[in-house]
Design a protein around this motif. Structure first.
Motif, mmCIF file in Angstrom:
data_model
loop_
_atom_site.group_PDB
_atom_site.id
_atom_site.type_symbol
_atom_site.label_atom_id
_atom_site.label_comp_id
_atom_site.label_asym_id
_atom_site.label_seq_id
_atom_site.Cartn_x
_atom_site.Cartn_y
_atom_site.Cartn_z
ATOM 1 N N LEU A 97 41.483 40.924 41.233
ATOM 2 C CA LEU A 97 41.376 39.678 40.366
ATOM 3 C C LEU A 97 39.981 39.492 39.683
ATOM 4 N N LEU A 116 39.741 40.651 46.251
ATOM 5 C CA LEU A 116 39.090 40.086 45.100
ATOM 6 C C LEU A 116 38.959 41.111 44.228
ATOM 7 N N ILE A 122 40.231 31.393 41.239
ATOM 8 C CA ILE A 122 40.934 32.088 42.346
ATOM 9 C C ILE A 122 40.945 31.376 43.486
ATOM 10 N N SER A 153 44.317 35.263 35.607
ATOM 11 C CA SER A 153 43.893 35.472 37.192
ATOM 12 C C SER A 153 44.520 34.129 38.059
ATOM 13 N N SER A 154 44.681 33.114 37.457
ATOM 14 C CA SER A 154 45.126 32.017 38.475
ATOM 15 C C SER A 154 46.402 31.674 38.505
#
Length: 301
Positions: A215, A212, A189, A299-300
């Motif tokens: 994610l 956060l 992240i 997620s990235s």
């Protein structure tokens, strides 16, 4: 004046010597001609799976069989052994304890391990390498190796033999497992997202909940399901720290099979089928919904 070529004299590239069709057929023949070592590997795998299928099939058949003293199949079938096992071994209470222990371990592991994973992923501090080594030890070392001294300590403080002792014992390998699942997830992240949110005036709570949180949710789901499967099937630590009212399903199955007394084999096999079916469902859920590598990549992006 038109000329036609007879069909008998028409040739294609595939039919010519050395053509594409001949080449493909030769490659297929070579692929079928396995080396002796390959045949041995396939034979060993087939032997293993046949034995595994035979063991599981025998237990399942016996759990439904009325009697089975000779022959390839029981003398009649019934489902009565399952209801008998449910009452004889108190499986209602056992299943409730198993579910309670599993979900408590999952919740506490996520609550304690996610902040630790964030600190390991985002901060550099003295002793970080040593702390990482300590986290990895409960995963690499067999549970029985540290389970006996751990149970001794829990008995000393009057925690073993209860639900609290079972949960505490199972947290020892579960927290490091979540840490090593979540740390690379958090590293993927972009930290600039947090910095941008803080520059826009977001508080720490808002950053955690609104930036956060969404994610981290896929990674937490992955870690939680994996810990659930691990705790549900954990025998050593639960066996060493559980009491009569805090046994999970696998410990109750072991006690029914090996403790003193006379019990019907079909009832024990019915209990084994219930445990195996429960584990199979959990594993299918884990394989269907949990893939930490894909979740991190997702997620990235």
């Amino acid at each position: 004046m038109s000329t036609t070529t007879p069909a008998a004299t028409t040739t294609t590239t595939a039919d010519r010597p050395g053509g594409t069709g001949t080449h493909h057929r030769a490659r297929r023949r070579r692929s079928l001609a396995l080396r002796p070592g390959s045949w041995l590997v396939w034979a060993a795998l087939a032997f293993f799976f046949l034995n595994l299928l035979g063991v599981i099939g025998a237990v399942v058949l016996n759990s439904f069989g009325r009697t089975w003293f000779a022959g390839w199949a029981p003398d009649g079938y019934t489902t009565g052994w399952y209801s008998k096992a449910w009452k004889e071994f108190g499986l209602g209470q056992v299943m409730w304890v198993t579910i309670e222990v599993s979900f408590l371990v999952v919740a506490l592991s996520l609550l304690l391990a996610v902040p630790a994973s964030y600190a390991l992923a985002r901060r550099d501090f003295p002793g970080k390498r040593l702390l990482t080594t300590l986290f990895v030890l409960p995963i690499l070392v067999p549970p029985i190796a540290y389970g006996i001294p751990l149970a001794t300590v829990l008995y000393k403080f009057h925690l073993a033999g209860s639900l609290t002792g079972v949960v505490l014992a199972n947290l020892v390998p579960s927290i490091p497992f979540v840490v090593f699942t979540m740390t690379p997830f958090i590293e993927q992240i972009d930290s600039r997202l947090e910095a941008a949110a803080r520059m826009c005036g977001a508080s720490t709570r808002s950053v955690l909940v609104r930036v956060l949180g969404p994610l981290l949710l896929p990674g937490m789901l992955a870690a939680g399901i994996l810990v659930l499967v691990r705790t549900f099937g954990m025998f050593e630590l639960t066996f060493l720290t559980s009491g009569p009212d805090s046994q999970t399903l696998i410990v109750s199955l072991f006690s029914a099979a090996f403790s003193a007394g006379i019990r019907t084999p079909q009832s024990i096999d019915a209990m084994a089928v219930i445990y195996t079916a429960s584990m199979a469902v959990l594993l299918l859920v884990a394989l269907r919904f949990v893939n930490p590598t894909q979740l991190v990549a997702r997620s990235s992006n």
